[in-house]
Scaffold this motif. Structure first.
Motif, PDB file in Angstrom:
ATOM      1  N   LEU A   1      -2.131   4.871 -34.253  1.00  0.00           N
ATOM      2  CA  LEU A   1      -3.599   4.849 -34.226  1.00  0.00           C
ATOM      3  C   LEU A   1      -4.127   4.324 -32.890  1.00  0.00           C
ATOM      4  O   LEU A   1      -5.103   4.851 -32.350  1.00  0.00           O
ATOM      5  CB  LEU A   1      -4.144   4.008 -35.381  1.00  0.00           C
ATOM      6  N   ARG A   2      -3.461   3.283 -32.336  1.00  0.00           N
ATOM      7  CA  ARG A   2      -3.861   2.757 -31.022  1.00  0.00           C
ATOM      8  C   ARG A   2      -3.696   3.829 -29.946  1.00  0.00           C
ATOM      9  O   ARG A   2      -4.564   4.003 -29.087  1.00  0.00           O
ATOM     10  CB  ARG A   2      -3.018   1.538 -30.645  1.00  0.00           C
ATOM     11  N   ALA A   3      -2.583   4.536 -30.001  1.00  0.00           N
ATOM     12  CA  ALA A   3      -2.325   5.586 -29.010  1.00  0.00           C
ATOM     13  C   ALA A   3      -3.360   6.699 -29.139  1.00  0.00           C
ATOM     14  O   ALA A   3      -3.882   7.192 -28.130  1.00  0.00           O
ATOM     15  CB  ALA A   3      -0.918   6.143 -29.181  1.00  0.00           C
ATOM     16  N   GLU A   4      -3.663   7.078 -30.359  1.00  0.00           N
ATOM     17  CA  GLU A   4      -4.661   8.138 -30.561  1.00  0.00           C
ATOM     18  C   GLU A   4      -6.038   7.697 -30.076  1.00  0.00           C
ATOM     19  O   GLU A   4      -6.770   8.494 -29.484  1.00  0.00           O
ATOM     20  CB  GLU A   4      -4.722   8.528 -32.043  1.00  0.00           C
ATOM     21  N   SER A   5      -6.373   6.431 -30.288  1.00  0.00           N
ATOM     22  CA  SER A   5      -7.677   5.942 -29.838  1.00  0.00           C
ATOM     23  C   SER A   5      -7.761   5.859 -28.316  1.00  0.00           C
ATOM     24  O   SER A   5      -8.857   5.811 -27.760  1.00  0.00           O
ATOM     25  CB  SER A   5      -7.999   4.588 -30.464  1.00  0.00           C
ATOM     26  N   ALA A   6      -6.619   5.865 -27.659  1.00  0.00           N
ATOM     27  CA  ALA A   6      -6.578   5.855 -26.192  1.00  0.00           C
ATOM     28  C   ALA A   6      -6.389   7.267 -25.635  1.00  0.00           C
ATOM     29  O   ALA A   6      -6.003   7.437 -24.489  1.00  0.00           O
ATOM     30  CB  ALA A   6      -5.462   4.942 -25.702  1.00  0.00           C
ATOM     31  N   ASP A   7      -6.650   8.269 -26.472  1.00  0.00           N
ATOM     32  CA  ASP A   7      -6.555   9.679 -26.070  1.00  0.00           C
ATOM     33  C   ASP A   7      -5.154  10.092 -25.658  1.00  0.00           C
ATOM     34  O   ASP A   7      -4.969  10.910 -24.761  1.00  0.00           O
ATOM     35  CB  ASP A   7      -7.545  10.010 -24.951  1.00  0.00           C
ATOM     36  N   ALA A   8      -4.144   9.556 -26.330  1.00  0.00           N
ATOM     37  CA  ALA A   8      -2.766   9.922 -26.028  1.00  0.00           C
ATOM     38  C   ALA A   8      -2.500  11.397 -26.321  1.00  0.00           C
ATOM     39  O   ALA A   8      -1.620  11.987 -25.703  1.00  0.00           O
ATOM     40  CB  ALA A   8      -1.795   9.049 -26.822  1.00  0.00           C
ATOM     41  N   ASP A   9      -3.275  11.979 -27.226  1.00  0.00           N
ATOM     42  CA  ASP A   9      -3.092  13.408 -27.491  1.00  0.00           C
ATOM     43  C   ASP A   9      -3.418  14.240 -26.260  1.00  0.00           C
ATOM     44  O   ASP A   9      -2.889  15.331 -26.084  1.00  0.00           O
ATOM     45  CB  ASP A   9      -3.929  13.857 -28.686  1.00  0.00           C
ATOM     46  N   GLN A  10      -4.240  13.691 -25.377  1.00  0.00           N
ATOM     47  CA  GLN A  10      -4.573  14.379 -24.123  1.00  0.00           C
ATOM     48  C   GLN A  10      -3.641  13.972 -22.984  1.00  0.00           C
ATOM     49  O   GLN A  10      -3.197  14.809 -22.210  1.00  0.00           O
ATOM     50  CB  GLN A  10      -6.014  14.066 -23.723  1.00  0.00           C
ATOM     51  N   TYR A  11      -3.349  12.679 -22.877  1.00  0.00           N
ATOM     52  CA  TYR A  11      -2.613  12.169 -21.724  1.00  0.00           C
ATOM     53  C   TYR A  11      -1.104  12.022 -21.930  1.00  0.00           C
ATOM     54  O   TYR A  11      -0.365  11.977 -20.959  1.00  0.00           O
ATOM     55  CB  TYR A  11      -3.190  10.812 -21.294  1.00  0.00           C
ATOM     56  N   ALA A  12      -0.662  11.877 -23.171  1.00  0.00           N
ATOM     57  CA  ALA A  12       0.772  11.710 -23.454  1.00  0.00           C
ATOM     58  C   ALA A  12       1.122  12.405 -24.774  1.00  0.00           C
ATOM     59  O   ALA A  12       1.631  11.781 -25.700  1.00  0.00           O
ATOM     60  CB  ALA A  12       1.119  10.230 -23.516  1.00  0.00           C
ATOM     61  N   PRO A  13       0.851  13.703 -24.861  1.00  0.00           N
ATOM     62  CA  PRO A  13       1.034  14.401 -26.148  1.00  0.00           C
ATOM     63  C   PRO A  13       2.482  14.441 -26.621  1.00  0.00           C
ATOM     64  O   PRO A  13       2.729  14.361 -27.831  1.00  0.00           O
ATOM     65  CB  PRO A  13       0.490  15.804 -25.880  1.00  0.00           C
ATOM     66  N   ASP A  14       3.432  14.551 -25.707  1.00  0.00           N
ATOM     67  CA  ASP A  14       4.837  14.616 -26.119  1.00  0.00           C
ATOM     68  C   ASP A  14       5.293  13.313 -26.761  1.00  0.00           C
ATOM     69  O   ASP A  14       5.947  13.322 -27.813  1.00  0.00           O
ATOM     70  CB  ASP A  14       5.739  14.954 -24.934  1.00  0.00           C
ATOM     71  N   ALA A  15       4.950  12.201 -26.158  1.00  0.00           N
ATOM     72  CA  ALA A  15       5.333  10.898 -26.709  1.00  0.00           C
ATOM     73  C   ALA A  15       4.639  10.649 -28.042  1.00  0.00           C
ATOM     74  O   ALA A  15       5.247  10.120 -28.978  1.00  0.00           O
ATOM     75  CB  ALA A  15       5.003   9.783 -25.724  1.00  0.00           C
ATOM     76  N   LEU A  16       3.379  11.044 -28.145  1.00  0.00           N
ATOM     77  CA  LEU A  16       2.660  10.876 -29.405  1.00  0.00           C
ATOM     78  C   LEU A  16       3.290  11.720 -30.502  1.00  0.00           C
ATOM     79  O   LEU A  16       3.451  11.248 -31.634  1.00  0.00           O
ATOM     80  CB  LEU A  16       1.186  11.227 -29.227  1.00  0.00           C
ATOM     81  N   LEU A  17       3.676  12.927 -30.167  1.00  0.00           N
ATOM     82  CA  LEU A  17       4.327  13.793 -31.150  1.00  0.00           C
ATOM     83  C   LEU A  17       5.668  13.203 -31.591  1.00  0.00           C
ATOM     84  O   LEU A  17       5.993  13.207 -32.786  1.00  0.00           O
ATOM     85  CB  LEU A  17       4.521  15.200 -30.579  1.00  0.00           C
ATOM     86  N   ARG A  18       6.426  12.661 -30.640  1.00  0.00           N
ATOM     87  CA  ARG A  18       7.696  12.025 -30.998  1.00  0.00           C
ATOM     88  C   ARG A  18       7.461  10.844 -31.937  1.00  0.00           C
ATOM     89  O   ARG A  18       8.212  10.633 -32.888  1.00  0.00           O
ATOM     90  CB  ARG A  18       8.456  11.584 -29.752  1.00  0.00           C
ATOM     91  N   ALA A  19       6.416  10.080 -31.682  1.00  0.00           N
ATOM     92  CA  ALA A  19       6.095   8.933 -32.537  1.00  0.00           C
ATOM     93  C   ALA A  19       5.751   9.388 -33.950  1.00  0.00           C
ATOM     94  O   ALA A  19       6.228   8.814 -34.938  1.00  0.00           O
ATOM     95  CB  ALA A  19       4.932   8.144 -31.939  1.00  0.00           C
ATOM     96  N   LYS A  20       4.948  10.421 -34.044  1.00  0.00           N
ATOM     97  CA  LYS A  20       4.548  10.926 -35.361  1.00  0.00           C
ATOM     98  C   LYS A  20       5.751  11.502 -36.113  1.00  0.00           C
ATOM     99  O   LYS A  20       5.893  11.285 -37.327  1.00  0.00           O
ATOM    100  CB  LYS A  20       3.452  11.980 -35.217  1.00  0.00           C
ATOM    101  N   ASN A  21       6.596  12.221 -35.400  1.00  0.00           N
ATOM    102  CA  ASN A  21       7.795  12.788 -36.041  1.00  0.00           C
ATOM    103  C   ASN A  21       8.731  11.692 -36.533  1.00  0.00           C
ATOM    104  O   ASN A  21       9.280  11.783 -37.633  1.00  0.00           O
ATOM    105  CB  ASN A  21       8.528  13.731 -35.083  1.00  0.00           C
TER     106      ASN A  21
END
Length: 106
Positions: free
Chosen positions: A22-42
């Motif tokens: 949630l912290r990463a998403e609130s910092a727009d990680a889907d825009q700036y670090a989408p691969d890492a965010l996807l790995r976290a969700k997986n």
């Protein structure tokens, strides 16, 4: 195997991973670090599946991995935002220098 059956599920670690995502998403990680965010969700999804399968050790490791990936995504996102702000401020400074008739700095 007997000890693993007695080990409680890593609910704290899974909660921490969810909070990190949630912290990463609130910092727009889907825009700036989408691969890492996807790995976290997986990894979080896999941790939750491991809990359901009563594979506590796997769930713990995956929850920790998820939190680490989400923290990385958050950090990368914050870095990208800071770089963007620095670039914007430099452009503003150069614009002001031009308006004042000053030479631009290298």
């Amino acid at each position: 195997m007997f000890a693993a059956a007695r080990t409680p599920p890593p609910t704290h670690e899974i909660d921490a991973a969810q909070a990190a995502i949630l912290r990463a998403e609130s910092a727009d990680a889907d825009q700036y670090a989408p691969d890492a965010l996807l790995r976290a969700k997986n990894a979080l999804t896999q941790a939750q599946a491991a809990v359901a399968a009563r594979k506590t050790a796997d769930a713990l490791g995956l929850a920790q991995l998820s939190a680490a990936e989400a923290d990385y995504a958050h950090a990368r996102s914050r870095e990208a935002m800071q770089r963007s702000q620095v670039s914007k401020r430099r452009a503003e400074i150069n614009d002001l220098r031009k308006r004042l008739g000053m030479e631009t700095a290298p």
